[in-house]
Scaffold this motif. Structure first.
Motif, PDB file in Angstrom:
ATOM      1  N   ASN A  52      52.789  41.229  36.591  1.00  0.00           N
ATOM      2  CA  ASN A  52      54.137  41.351  36.031  1.00  0.00           C
ATOM      3  C   ASN A  52      54.203  42.234  34.795  1.00  0.00           C
ATOM      4  O   ASN A  52      55.280  42.412  34.228  1.00  0.00           O
ATOM      5  CB  ASN A  52      54.688  39.962  35.697  1.00  0.00           C
ATOM      6  N   VAL A  53      53.058  42.763  34.362  1.00  0.00           N
ATOM      7  CA  VAL A  53      53.013  43.643  33.190  1.00  0.00           C
ATOM      8  C   VAL A  53      52.063  44.800  33.468  1.00  0.00           C
ATOM      9  O   VAL A  53      51.196  44.715  34.332  1.00  0.00           O
ATOM     10  CB  VAL A  53      52.542  42.889  31.921  1.00  0.00           C
ATOM     11  N   ASN A  54      52.237  45.888  32.727  1.00  0.00           N
ATOM     12  CA  ASN A  54      51.274  46.991  32.785  1.00  0.00           C
ATOM     13  C   ASN A  54      50.089  46.613  31.902  1.00  0.00           C
ATOM     14  O   ASN A  54      50.223  45.829  30.977  1.00  0.00           O
ATOM     15  CB  ASN A  54      51.906  48.289  32.280  1.00  0.00           C
ATOM     16  N   GLY A  55      48.952  47.176  32.186  1.00  0.00           N
ATOM     17  CA  GLY A  55      47.771  46.888  31.375  1.00  0.00           C
ATOM     18  C   GLY A  55      46.991  45.700  31.907  1.00  0.00           C
ATOM     19  O   GLY A  55      47.314  45.132  32.952  1.00  0.00           O
ATOM     20  N   PRO A  56      45.944  45.306  31.184  1.00  0.00           N
ATOM     21  CA  PRO A  56      45.079  44.217  31.634  1.00  0.00           C
ATOM     22  C   PRO A  56      45.822  42.871  31.701  1.00  0.00           C
ATOM     23  O   PRO A  56      46.688  42.593  30.883  1.00  0.00           O
ATOM     24  CB  PRO A  56      43.979  44.157  30.572  1.00  0.00           C
ATOM     25  N   VAL A  57      45.466  42.084  32.703  1.00  0.00           N
ATOM     26  CA  VAL A  57      46.034  40.752  32.886  1.00  0.00           C
ATOM     27  C   VAL A  57      44.878  39.767  33.033  1.00  0.00           C
ATOM     28  O   VAL A  57      43.987  39.978  33.850  1.00  0.00           O
ATOM     29  CB  VAL A  57      46.944  40.701  34.146  1.00  0.00           C
TER      30      VAL A  57
END
Length: 150
Positions: free
Chosen positions: A116-121
């Motif tokens: 649901n977000v850009n970048g590391p999760v």
């Protein structure tokens, strides 16, 4: 007399050392892969010692504790479907009086997630499992895990 006391002490010490050993026939490792901008997969691997087995997620009620995964709620990811596993070995176990499904040697469970977000999760959760050999079963164990999808 001193010699007998020494031998007795050594034997008792060795007995306590053997009794105090903790069996850990399953070792867990974790990895993750980004499949696209909005999707990733978490890999949860169990490496199982020889002569031991780890139960599947599909063990029916009345049997041993099945392997299960619970994932922490997060705004950064959403689970896609259920945790997947390969086809297990199935056999009738007299102790439980039912057919049970299990794995030997190693198994990799997979959980797809929507990012649901850009970048590391970071995906966090707990796994619960039980392991047995032909002589005994160890008590169920719950372990936390955390893996980052980059």
């Amino acid at each position: 007399m001193k010699r007998i006391l020494f031998i007795t002490t050594v034997l008792l010490f060795n007995l306590l050392m053997v009794k105090g050993q903790i069996l850990k026939p399953v070792r867990w490792s974790y990895a993750a892969k980004r499949l696209s901008k909005t999707e990733g997969v978490v890999f949860i691997k169990a490496t199982i010692d020889e002569d031991w087995h780890l139960y599947s997620q599909t063990v029916p009620d009345g049997g041993p504790v099945k392997t299960s995964f619970s994932f922490s709620s997060s705004k950064t990811y959403t689970l896609i479907g259920a945790t997947q596993e390969p086809k297990p070995i199935t056999r009738f176990e007299k102790v439980f009086g039912i057919e049970v499904a299990y794995f030997e040697n190693s198994v990799i469970f997979q959980q797809k997630v929507k990012l649901n977000v850009n970048g590391p999760v970071t995906v966090k959760g707990e796994l619960n499992y039980m392991t047995c050999n032909d002589e005994k079963c160890l008590p169920p164990e719950t372990l936390p895990f955390s893996v980052t999808i980059k």
